[in-house]
Design an enzyme around this catalytic site. Structure first.
Site, short mmCIF file in Angstrom:
data_model
loop_
_atom_site.label_atom_id
_atom_site.label_comp_id
_atom_site.label_asym_id
_atom_site.label_seq_id
_atom_site.Cartn_x
_atom_site.Cartn_y
_atom_site.Cartn_z
N THR A 32 20.89 -67.48 -55.97
CA THR A 32 20.26 -66.75 -57.09
C THR A 32 18.80 -66.45 -56.77
OG1 THR A 32 19.84 -68.89 -58.14
CG2 THR A 32 21.82 -67.70 -58.82
N ARG A 33 18.62 -65.75 -55.67
CA ARG A 33 17.28 -65.36 -55.21
C ARG A 33 17.46 -64.42 -54.03
NH1 ARG A 33 16.94 -68.20 -50.46
NH2 ARG A 33 18.12 -70.15 -50.35
N LEU A 34 16.33 -63.87 -53.58
CA LEU A 34 16.36 -63.13 -52.33
C LEU A 34 16.42 -64.10 -51.16
CD1 LEU A 34 13.62 -60.40 -52.94
CD2 LEU A 34 16.09 -60.16 -53.13
N GLN A 35 17.11 -63.73 -50.12
CA GLN A 35 17.20 -64.57 -48.93
C GLN A 35 15.98 -64.33 -48.03
OE1 GLN A 35 19.08 -67.07 -49.31
NE2 GLN A 35 20.79 -66.80 -47.90
#
Length: 414
Positions: A32-35
Site C-alpha cells: 500500500t505504497r509506491l515501491q
C-alpha cells in the site's frame, strides 16, 4: 486495480507478480505504497507518481485514465548499497567521507537523502541512493547505466558499485536472459572488487600529494614573510643531492614505492610495483574537486584523488583503487597488532549467545549471532576449542571489529 478494489483501498499501491514466458502471471503481494522502483515507471511514462499520490490523498481524481497512458523507451534502476559483495553481501555501514554521482539529466536520475559527512547506520536499510537511467532501447539504457555507475564515487562504506557494473555487463543480462536465479549462478570471484592500485592510480596519487605539499609549503612561506628563504621552497630541493620525494604506498597484499623528481616540464616518476620498475615523465594539472589530469608517458590520464589522512582512494574510469600512504609521520600503530579472531564483521546487535566461558565447543558450532539491517550473521567456531570469555550479551550493540569472545583451540586427542 481489481486487487485494490477488493480490499477497499484508495491511494497509490504496488502489485507484485511474476510474469512467465508464455504471458501468464502469478500474484505475489500488494504494497500500500509506491515501491522503491517507481522511478523506472516514471521515466518510461513521463509521469510523477508521487504527485499523483498526493492528489489522490487530497481527494482529487487521477489526472489520466488507463487508456491515456503510454510507455516509451526503456529504464533501469540500480540501488547503491553500503554492502560488501565480497563478504556475502553483508551490510557495511559507516561514515561517508566522499560521495559523488553522475550529473542529473533527462536520461539520468539520482534519488538520495544522504551526503558526504553523513553516516550509514546499522539500524536501517543500507541504501545510499537510487540510480535510474532511460534511453530509447534496452541496450542503450543498459550501456548508459554502465557509464553512470562508473561515475558513482563513495569513500567510507564498502558499496556494491563494482558488482552492479559486472551484473549489467554480464552476457546473460545483456541478452535479456534474466531470472531470479541469475545471481546464484554467478561466480563470486568474477565480480570480486580488486581495489589494489595500478601504475596509473599510483602516479595520479603521487602527483596529487606532491602538489598538495607544494601548496602547503607556499602557504607557510607566505605566513613567515620571507618568500626568498630556501626553507620556504616548494621544489623539495636538497643539499648535494637531486631534489626528489620518496613515497611508499601499501594495501592488503601489496606495496609500491614512487620516487617523484621535478624536471623541466613537470615531474619524473619512478614506480616500483610488483617487482618491476616503471619510469615516465608526467605533467600534471590539478583541477577542482580533487580531479587530477596528467600526461603520463605521453598519454592522458585523469582521475579523482581523495586523500584522508594516510588513506587514499583514486577513481579513474570504472576502477576504484584504495590504498594507504605509508608515512611514519602520519601513521598510528604498526604492523605488529594482532587481528582479533572473533571480531564483529559489521556493526550490529547481539541477538543470541549460545556459549559461556569455559564451554568446550566443536568446529562449526554457532557461538554468537549478530543482527544488522534485517540480516543475521552467525559467528561459528572454526575448529574444536574452548570459550575462555564472552564479551557481550544479548541486546548489546557492538561496533565493527570488536572482539565478541575469547577462544582457544583444543588439540584433538591422539
Amino acid at each position: 486495480m481489481a486487487a485494490a478494489k477488493a480490499v477497499g483501498y484508495e491511494n497509490a499501491g504496488t502489485v507484485e507478480f511474476l510474469l512467465a514466458a508464455d504471458g501468464s502471471f502469478y500474484f505475489m503481494e500488494m504494497n500500500t505504497r509506491l515501491q522503491v522502483e517507481h522511478p523506472v515507471t516514471e521515466m518510461i511514462t513521463g509521469l510523477d507518481l508521487v504527485e499523483w499520490q498526493f492528489r489522490v490523498a487530497a481527494g482529487e481524481r487521477l489526472p489520466l485514465g488507463q487508456d491515456d497512458l503510454a510507455i516509451k523507451g526503456h529504464a533501469f534502476e540500480a540501488r547503491i548499497y553500503a554492502e560488501d559483495p565480497d563478504n556475502g553481501f553483508l551490510p557495511a555501514p559507516g561514515k561517508i567521507r566522499h560521495l559523488a554521482f553522475p550529473p542529473a539529466t533527462a536520461n539520468v536520475r539520482i534519488d538520495t537523502g544522504v551526503a558526504a559527512g553523513g553516516e550509514v547506520s546499522s539500524f536501517y536499510d543500507p541504501m545510499i541512493a537510487k540510480l535510474a537511467v532511460w534511453d530509447e532501447t534496452r541496450d542503450a539504457a543498459r550501456r548508459r547505466m554502465a557509464d553512470a555507475l562508473d561515475a558513482v564515487e563513495v569513500v567510507g562504506p564498502t558499496v556494491n558499485r563494482r558488482f552492479l557494473k559486472f551484473l549489467i555487463e554480464h552476457p546473460d543480462f545483456a541478452a535479456g536472459d534474466v531470472d531470479t536465479g541469475l545471481i546464484d549462478r554467478l561466480t563470486p570471484s568474477d565480480f570480486a572488487d580488486d581495489r589494489s592500485p595500478d601504475a596509473d592510480a599510483l602516479a595520479l596519487a603521487s602527483l596529487a600529494i606532491v602538489a598538495d605539499r607544494a601548496h602547503a609549503a607556499r602557504q607557510t612561506a607566505a605566513r613567515r614573510g620571507d618568500p626568498f628563504s630556501p626553507w620556504a621552497s616548494s621544489s623539495c630541493w636538497r643539499v648535494n643531492d637531486v631534489a626528489h620525494q620518496d613515497l611508499r604506498f601499501r594495501w592488503p597484499g601489496g606495496e609500491a614505492a614512487v620516487a617523484v623528481t621535478p624536471c623541466k616540464d613537470g615531474h619524473h616518476l619512478h614506480i616500483d610495483l610488483n617487482g618491476g620498475a616503471l619510469e615516465c615523465d608526467a605533467t600534471c594539472e590539478t583541477m577542482t574537486e580533487a580531479m587530477v589530469s596528467a600526461m603520463l608517458a605521453g598519454e592522458k590520464r585523469q582521475g579523482r584523488v581523495i586523500v584522508r589522512g594516510t588513506e587514499i582512494t583514486v577513481f579513474a574510469g570504472a576502477k576504484a583503487s584504495h590504498f594507504e600512504l605509508a608515512d611514519p609521520a602520519l601513521m598510528a600503530g604498526g604492523d605488529d597488532a594482532e587481528a582479533p579472531v572473533f571480531a564483529a564483521p559489521m556493526p550490529g546487535k547481539v541477538v543470541a549467545v549460545n556459549v559461556k566461558a569455559g564451554d568446550e565447543v566443536g568446529a562449526g558450532m554457532t557461538l554468537i549471532v549478530l543482527e544488522a539491517m534485517k540480516m543475521e550473521h552467525a559467528i561459528k567456531a572454526p575448529v574444536d576449542g574452548r570459550v575462555t570469555a564472552v564479551h557481550y550479551g544479548v541486546g548489546d550493540q557492538v561496533e565493527e571489529g570488536r572482539d565478541l569472545i575469547a577462544f582457544e583451540a583444543v588439540e584433538p586427542e591422539a
